[in-house]
Structures are given as C-alpha cells and as structure tokens.
Design a protein around this motif. Sequence first.
Motif, PDB file in Angstrom:
ATOM      1  N   MET A 121      30.114  -9.111  -7.654  1.00  0.00           N
ATOM      2  CA  MET A 121      28.601  -9.054  -7.513  1.00  0.00           C
ATOM      3  C   MET A 121      27.781  -9.068  -9.089  1.00  0.00           C
ATOM      4  O   MET A 121      27.060 -10.091  -9.253  1.00  0.00           O
ATOM      5  N   ARG A 122      28.060  -8.265  -9.641  1.00  0.00           N
ATOM      6  CA  ARG A 122      27.278  -7.665 -10.936  1.00  0.00           C
ATOM      7  C   ARG A 122      27.696  -8.856 -12.016  1.00  0.00           C
ATOM      8  O   ARG A 122      26.760  -9.266 -12.585  1.00  0.00           O
ATOM      9  N   ARG A 123      28.784  -9.120 -11.845  1.00  0.00           N
ATOM     10  CA  ARG A 123      29.293 -10.166 -13.018  1.00  0.00           C
ATOM     11  C   ARG A 123      28.761 -11.651 -12.688  1.00  0.00           C
ATOM     12  O   ARG A 123      28.245 -12.197 -13.392  1.00  0.00           O
ATOM     13  N   LEU A 124      28.724 -11.790 -11.314  1.00  0.00           N
ATOM     14  CA  LEU A 124      28.034 -13.105 -11.001  1.00  0.00           C
ATOM     15  C   LEU A 124      26.814 -13.076 -11.167  1.00  0.00           C
ATOM     16  O   LEU A 124      25.921 -13.966 -11.674  1.00  0.00           O
ATOM     17  N   ASP A 125      25.832 -11.845 -11.104  1.00  0.00           N
ATOM     18  CA  ASP A 125      24.781 -11.838 -11.165  1.00  0.00           C
ATOM     19  C   ASP A 125      24.175 -12.061 -12.497  1.00  0.00           C
ATOM     20  O   ASP A 125      23.024 -12.830 -13.015  1.00  0.00           O
ATOM     21  N   PHE A 126      24.892 -11.654 -13.514  1.00  0.00           N
ATOM     22  CA  PHE A 126      24.670 -11.661 -15.003  1.00  0.00           C
ATOM     23  C   PHE A 126      24.737 -13.181 -15.170  1.00  0.00           C
ATOM     24  O   PHE A 126      24.188 -13.877 -16.292  1.00  0.00           O
ATOM     25  N   LYS A 127      25.932 -13.691 -14.768  1.00  0.00           N
ATOM     26  CA  LYS A 127      26.475 -15.173 -14.953  1.00  0.00           C
ATOM     27  C   LYS A 127      25.245 -16.132 -14.522  1.00  0.00           C
ATOM     28  O   LYS A 127      24.884 -17.189 -15.207  1.00  0.00           O
ATOM     29  N   GLU A 129      22.085 -15.485 -13.926  1.00  0.00           N
ATOM     30  CA  GLU A 129      20.909 -15.045 -14.652  1.00  0.00           C
ATOM     31  C   GLU A 129      20.842 -15.901 -15.818  1.00  0.00           C
ATOM     32  O   GLU A 129      20.109 -16.559 -16.673  1.00  0.00           O
ATOM     33  N   ARG A 130      22.170 -15.867 -16.767  1.00  0.00           N
ATOM     34  CA  ARG A 130      22.191 -16.490 -17.985  1.00  0.00           C
ATOM     35  C   ARG A 130      22.071 -18.099 -17.679  1.00  0.00           C
ATOM     36  O   ARG A 130      21.671 -18.689 -18.572  1.00  0.00           O
ATOM     37  N   GLN A 131      22.727 -18.680 -16.653  1.00  0.00           N
ATOM     38  CA  GLN A 131      22.324 -20.214 -16.417  1.00  0.00           C
ATOM     39  C   GLN A 131      21.073 -20.491 -16.398  1.00  0.00           C
ATOM     40  O   GLN A 131      20.773 -21.500 -16.779  1.00  0.00           O
ATOM     41  N   PHE A 132      20.374 -19.531 -15.688  1.00  0.00           N
ATOM     42  CA  PHE A 132      18.986 -19.773 -15.379  1.00  0.00           C
ATOM     43  C   PHE A 132      18.047 -19.552 -16.874  1.00  0.00           C
ATOM     44  O   PHE A 132      17.587 -20.642 -16.977  1.00  0.00           O
ATOM     45  N   THR A 133      18.288 -18.778 -17.553  1.00  0.00           N
ATOM     46  CA  THR A 133      17.623 -18.707 -18.848  1.00  0.00           C
ATOM     47  C   THR A 133      17.835 -19.837 -19.871  1.00  0.00           C
ATOM     48  O   THR A 133      17.078 -20.422 -20.337  1.00  0.00           O
ATOM     49  N   LYS A 134      19.213 -20.161 -19.753  1.00  0.00           N
ATOM     50  CA  LYS A 134      19.868 -21.282 -20.561  1.00  0.00           C
ATOM     51  C   LYS A 134      18.818 -22.489 -20.148  1.00  0.00           C
ATOM     52  O   LYS A 134      18.343 -23.510 -20.988  1.00  0.00           O
ATOM     53  N   ALA A 135      18.803 -22.889 -18.696  1.00  0.00           N
ATOM     54  CA  ALA A 135      17.990 -24.250 -18.134  1.00  0.00           C
ATOM     55  C   ALA A 135      16.608 -24.165 -18.673  1.00  0.00           C
ATOM     56  O   ALA A 135      16.037 -24.980 -19.077  1.00  0.00           O
ATOM     57  N   LYS A 136      16.098 -22.815 -18.603  1.00  0.00           N
ATOM     58  CA  LYS A 136      14.576 -22.362 -19.129  1.00  0.00           C
ATOM     59  C   LYS A 136      14.364 -22.815 -20.471  1.00  0.00           C
ATOM     60  O   LYS A 136      13.438 -23.480 -20.800  1.00  0.00           O
ATOM     61  N   ILE A 137      15.136 -22.464 -21.198  1.00  0.00           N
ATOM     62  CA  ILE A 137      15.109 -22.759 -22.632  1.00  0.00           C
ATOM     63  C   ILE A 137      15.199 -24.099 -22.724  1.00  0.00           C
ATOM     64  O   ILE A 137      14.511 -24.663 -23.903  1.00  0.00           O
ATOM     65  N   ALA A 138      16.061 -24.623 -22.403  1.00  0.00           N
ATOM     66  CA  ALA A 138      16.481 -26.146 -22.478  1.00  0.00           C
ATOM     67  C   ALA A 138      15.329 -26.831 -22.216  1.00  0.00           C
ATOM     68  O   ALA A 138      14.909 -27.981 -22.775  1.00  0.00           O
ATOM     69  N   LEU A 139      14.499 -26.646 -21.000  1.00  0.00           N
ATOM     70  CA  LEU A 139      13.447 -27.179 -20.549  1.00  0.00           C
ATOM     71  C   LEU A 139      11.954 -27.225 -21.561  1.00  0.00           C
ATOM     72  O   LEU A 139      11.584 -28.121 -21.956  1.00  0.00           O
ATOM     73  N   GLU A 140      12.026 -25.955 -21.869  1.00  0.00           N
ATOM     74  CA  GLU A 140      11.061 -25.677 -23.120  1.00  0.00           C
ATOM     75  C   GLU A 140      11.169 -26.466 -24.489  1.00  0.00           C
ATOM     76  O   GLU A 140      10.261 -27.017 -24.913  1.00  0.00           O
ATOM     77  N   SER A 163      19.363 -23.696 -10.657  1.00  0.00           N
ATOM     78  CA  SER A 163      19.883 -22.232 -11.219  1.00  0.00           C
ATOM     79  C   SER A 163      18.958 -21.258 -10.809  1.00  0.00           C
ATOM     80  O   SER A 163      19.383 -20.014 -10.439  1.00  0.00           O
ATOM     81  N   GLN A 164      17.736 -21.368 -10.420  1.00  0.00           N
ATOM     82  CA  GLN A 164      16.711 -20.454 -10.005  1.00  0.00           C
ATOM     83  C   GLN A 164      16.953 -20.028  -8.637  1.00  0.00           C
ATOM     84  O   GLN A 164      17.276 -18.922  -8.264  1.00  0.00           O
TER      85      GLN A 164
END
Length: 249
Positions: A121-127, A129-140, A163-164
Amino acid sequence: MKLLALGIIFLILCKGNAQQQKDFNPNTYRFSYKSELYKGTRVEITSKLKALKNNSWFVNIPEEKKTVLNILFKKAKEQPIPKLYKKHAIAFLDALYAYEEFLKIYDNALYEVILNLKQDMRRLDFKFERQFTKAKIALERANKEDKNNTQKIDLISKELLDSQIKLICHRWMKKKIEKYKGMDAIKNPDELIAEFKKEEAMNVFTMIEKKRTEQISAYLENQIIDFFYNKSLPEIDVEDLQLDYIDKL
C-alpha cells in the motif's frame, strides 16, 4: 439384604430393557458420520442437520452449490424410513463436507492477498501521488506555454483528474485494508469482505474444479482491487486531497 439386592438388579434390568426398547424404537434413527453419532427421531436429526447446514463455516459456499445442498437436505428430511433417511442424510453430509477444502483454500488465498496488499500500500501510495503531481505540473506548464492548444490541455486535464481519482480511491482502500488484522478479518469479515467473498465464491470454486488453484491468489488480488475501487467512488471527495510525500504545489 437379598431382597434389596434383587430390587436393585431388577431396576437395572428394567432400565437396560427400556434403553434397548428406545434404541430399537422404529421412530429412532441412528447412524454415524465422521465420528459423529446422529441418533434420535427424524425431527431431532433433521434439526441437527439443518443447524450444520446453516453453520457460519459454510456461509461462503457458492449460491449455486447451496441450491444443490438444499435439494439434498430436503430429500433426506422427507424420508419416512430410517434406512432411506440414513442414505439420503449421508449423501447430504458428503456433499456438505466436500466444500470444506474449498473453504480452506478460499480463505487462505484471500488472507494471503490481504497481507500482500497491506505490504504494497505505501509503495503504491507514493507511486499514485507522484503520477498526480506530474500531471498537475504538466497541466500548469501547458497552460503557460501552450495555452491555445485546447486539445492538449483537455488531454492533460483528463490525465490529471484520472490520477487524482486513482490516488483518492487508493487512499480510501488503504484505510480499509490496514484495519484488517490476521485471519479473523477473513473468518469474521466486515460487510466489504463478506460481500466480496460472496461475489467471488463461485469463480474460485470453478478454478479449484479446473485444477487452477495456483492462479487463485493473483485472480483475487485483481478482483479485490477493482471491487474496492468501485466501492470507493461514491464515497470519495475529489477535492479532498492532501499530498503526503511530495511538496504541495
């Protein structure tokens, strides 16, 4: 003294004779199964068989198979002749206990799946969250550098929302899974696990029948992830998201 002794012997003989009469009473049914003695009237034994059929241990027998068991049980309880009753009762018990191995395999496989998920669970949680932040940066970045490319922005916006949702659903599932402790979570499940076990019982039973036991754990892991994901969707708030590993953007 002799008279007293004779009286005691007489009482013992009478008691023994009464017991023999009871044992040979045409209304008394008697047979053994798995070292268990079934003895009494047809109503008494039928009541015992019914209690066994409804035992919580057998609750996860597939519904289709429960129908077969109910037919066998009904045939047994309707037999008026002890010999026929015994025959049909044993047929019912044979069918019922045939599911013991299935239930053991099912519970053990699901327990293994829960353990693996808890560890992952923790590994997937980080994964996620990272996908979400990458998508957010890409949109900005797209909104700043390529704001007229609506097709690109729409595509990235969809990726961000997906991703969210995935991250929030995962965290909903993570909270549920982390609460499960030991085999008790499988033997005495909450509503979610109980529903999942009921849904997948026939599929697992079929896999066992087809000698595909080694595939059960992988199958259950995929199914339970989809199950929890779908259960989480009506429960989550897409806007309620906090980043745990990566600096807030």
